[in-house]
Design a protein around this motif. Structure first.
Motif, PDB file in Angstrom:
ATOM      1  N   ALA A  33      10.056 113.102  30.742  1.00  0.00           N
ATOM      2  CA  ALA A  33       9.082 114.123  31.156  1.00  0.00           C
ATOM      3  C   ALA A  33       8.755 114.012  32.632  1.00  0.00           C
ATOM      4  O   ALA A  33       8.635 115.025  33.339  1.00  0.00           O
ATOM      5  CB  ALA A  33       7.805 113.991  30.322  1.00  0.00           C
ATOM      6  N   ALA A  43       2.623 115.323  33.613  1.00  0.00           N
ATOM      7  CA  ALA A  43       3.748 115.381  32.666  1.00  0.00           C
ATOM      8  C   ALA A  43       3.754 114.138  31.788  1.00  0.00           C
ATOM      9  O   ALA A  43       3.987 114.218  30.570  1.00  0.00           O
ATOM     10  CB  ALA A  43       5.059 115.512  33.423  1.00  0.00           C
ATOM     11  N   SER A  50       3.088 114.043  27.624  1.00  0.00           N
ATOM     12  CA  SER A  50       4.012 113.336  26.740  1.00  0.00           C
ATOM     13  C   SER A  50       3.285 112.270  25.926  1.00  0.00           C
ATOM     14  O   SER A  50       3.496 112.131  24.714  1.00  0.00           O
ATOM     15  CB  SER A  50       5.137 112.709  27.569  1.00  0.00           C
ATOM     16  OG  SER A  50       6.030 111.978  26.743  1.00  0.00           O
TER      17      SER A  50
END
Length: 375
Positions: free
Chosen positions: A21, A246, A250
């Motif tokens: 990610a 990000a 995740s």
């Protein structure tokens, strides 16, 4: 006795999905103030039930943004517990306000609503309550006090992402709730934090505050094809990056599993401690889902036990020195010993034992065997 590896009191858990990610964002057009930030804010709101999220550089920045949004300033008092990290009170000082310390309950170390009520004066403007160790406060009692006295209510939920009170998730129980994403917390963005709220205007103020008090972000101006912006408030650079967010999005997908694991480990500790006379865990309320950021026990032999555990590779810690006993507060704010006797008495006995999702029940047995050797 010795252990082959050091067992920290907490640490991050990172897997290949998290790394992928972050790499995806590093290869994208936006490294900061871009779509991953908005996505993470939306993800946290969807998880908690909050309407608006404002992601910032750390939990302290989120607390500061909350105080700014509530117009805390010189002459204003904000009630805060002493059993917390200093940032919970420092954010009041950043705005020129005055922290007023209200003592905690002896069994849970959560803010005592009776003490809060007694601390209210005509200058009181807000209450900051801390979900210590991951256990939610009595939010119904605190809300009733806040409403009765027309006060803002802020939840320092930096220990409590994933926790709930009487079936309602932390993030929806106060006017503003603040989270931290430091590596020892339930999910991490490296450093990072977020303030969530149901109030659109409070969210807008915090969003401007994190970006120098400017009315629009770079990505908003990019989308509209405009360059013009105005600074309307004295804000700070409290922005967070897209690759951090990000990672946060995740990690959030795994949060419920990690909370379940933390509760399993806490139950293993509780079972092992049941026969110990000189060490006892804090009480867990029956009407909460505890997030167990920390597993805190009390022992009259705390200092000897701390040294013994550390000498045997177990990263015990202490959370916390009561804020009002720190030299800065004594010397500048004028606090003193005796101000919060329950918190002060507890502090002399507090010890945090290791707890994080990567810990195993074998680790718990090792820790308990080590404790038994000194007791």
């Amino acid at each position: 006795m010795s252990t082959p590896h050091f067992i920290p009191y907490g640490r991050q858990t990172i897997d290949d999905d998290d790394i992928a990610a972050v790499v995806e964002v590093l290869r994208s057009d936006w490294l900061t103030t871009g779509p991953a930030v908005e996505r993470f804010e939306a993800d946290v709101c969807a998880y908690t039930g909050a309407r608006h999220g404002v992601a910032v550089s750390n939990g302290t920045a989120a607390l500061h943004a909350a105080m700014f949004a509530l117009d805390i300033g010189p002459g204003d008092e904000v009630i805060v517990p002493p059993m917390t990290f200093a940032a919970s009170a420092n954010c009041i000082l950043y705005q020129g306000g005055t922290p007023v310390f209200a003592d905690v309950d002896a069994e849970t170390l959560l803010m005592d609503p009776t003490a809060v009520e007694a601390a209210i004066t005509p200058r009181t403007k807000a209450i900051i309550a801390v979900d210590y160790a991951g256990q939610p406060c009595d939010w119904d009692a605190l809300r009733a006090i806040a409403d009765r006295h027309h006060l803002a209510l802020v939840a320092d939920g930096c220990h409590a992402l994933g926790a709930s009170f009487r079936g309602r998730k932390v993030g929806t129980l106060a006017d503003i709730t603040v989270f931290s994403f430091h590596p020892v917390k339930h999910i991490t963005t490296g450093e990072g934090g977020m303030a969530v709220t149901g109030d659109k205007q409070l969210a807008a103020r915090m969003r401007a505050f994190r970006g120098h008090g400017i009315t629009t972000t770079t990505s908003q101006r990019e989308k509209s094809g405009a360059w013009f912006y105005e600074m309307t408030e004295l804000g700070y650079n409290y922005r967070i990056t897209d690759f951090q967010c990000a990672l946060g999005s995740s990690q959030l997908k795994k949060l419920d599993g990690w909370i379940a694991k933390r509760n399993e480990l806490a139950q293993a500790y509780a079972a092992a401690l049941a026969g110990q006379d000189s060490i006892r865990p804090l009480r867990c309320r029956e009407d909460v889902r505890h997030a167990y950021h920390l597993y805190v026990v009390r022992s009259p032999d705390r200092d000897a036990l701390f040294r013994h555990l550390r000498a045997n590779g177990i990263g015990a810690n202490v959370h916390y020195v009561p804020v009002h006993l720190h030299p800065y507060y004594r010397n500048v704010v004028g606090t003193r010993e005796g101000l919060c006797p329950v918190a002060e008495a507890a502090y002399r006995e507090l010890l945090t034992l290791p707890l994080w999702p990567g810990l195993t029940e074998d680790n718990i047995l090792t820790i308990m065997r080590t404790i038994t050797c000194v007791n």
